[in-house]
Design a protein around this motif. Sequence first.
Motif, PDB file in Angstrom:
ATOM      1  N   LEU A   1     -35.734   4.891  47.281  1.00  0.00           N
ATOM      2  CA  LEU A   1     -36.048   6.236  47.777  1.00  0.00           C
ATOM      3  C   LEU A   1     -37.138   6.899  46.942  1.00  0.00           C
ATOM      4  CD1 LEU A   1     -32.443   7.508  48.597  1.00  0.00           C
ATOM      5  CD2 LEU A   1     -34.157   6.582  50.182  1.00  0.00           C
TER       6      LEU A   1
ATOM      7  N   GLU B   1     -40.397   5.503  48.061  1.00  0.00           N
ATOM      8  CA  GLU B   1     -40.784   6.060  49.356  1.00  0.00           C
ATOM      9  C   GLU B   1     -41.247   7.522  49.232  1.00  0.00           C
ATOM     10  OE1 GLU B   1     -37.560   5.561  52.128  1.00  0.00           O
ATOM     11  OE2 GLU B   1     -37.543   3.378  51.900  1.00  0.00           O
TER      12      GLU B   1
ATOM     13  N   LEU C   1     -39.338  10.132  48.568  1.00  0.00           N
ATOM     14  CA  LEU C   1     -38.378  11.092  49.113  1.00  0.00           C
ATOM     15  C   LEU C   1     -37.855  12.103  48.094  1.00  0.00           C
ATOM     16  CD1 LEU C   1     -36.389   8.752  51.529  1.00  0.00           C
ATOM     17  CD2 LEU C   1     -38.220  10.352  52.072  1.00  0.00           C
TER      18      LEU C   1
END
Length: 140
Positions: free
Chosen positions: A126, A129, A131
Motif C-alpha cells: 500500500l 501504491e 495510498l
Amino acid sequence: MLFDYVVQNREWTVQELSIYIKQKIDKDFMLRNICVKGEVIKPVESGEHLYFNLRDSSGENQIKCVFFWYKSSNIKIKIKHGLRVVVTCNVIYYEKEGIVELKVTDIKEDGLGEIFEKLKQLEEKLLNEGLFEQKHKKCL
C-alpha cells in the motif's frame, strides 16, 4: 460407571470445580516442561515479569503466558509484538480467575510471526501504491 453417575448428577460449587481442574492439570505430566511455538501478541512488562499472549499461525487460537522474573533471566532477545517464538513452559491453572496459562521458563526467537509478516507486506504494498500519501487522507 458408578463414579460417572455420581459426577454427572451432582451440583458442583465453583470452588470444587476449580480445585478439580487444578488437580487434573497439576498431575498431568504431559503438561510439564513442554515447548510451544507461536506468535507473541500484547507483550507487557510489569516489574520483573512479562505477560503476553501466544497465538497460532491461523490467528484463531491463543493462550495467556507469564514469564516470572523475565528481567532477571538470561534471555537476550527483546520480546515484541509479532515475534515468533518457541517457549519452554508448564501449563498452569490460575483458580482465582479460572484461567489456563503457560508459565514460561525459557523463550527462543523463531523469526517474525506469519500474521505480522503478512501485515508488513500489505503495508509495504500500500505504501508503494502511494495510498498513505497526504493527498489520499481525509479530514476528520
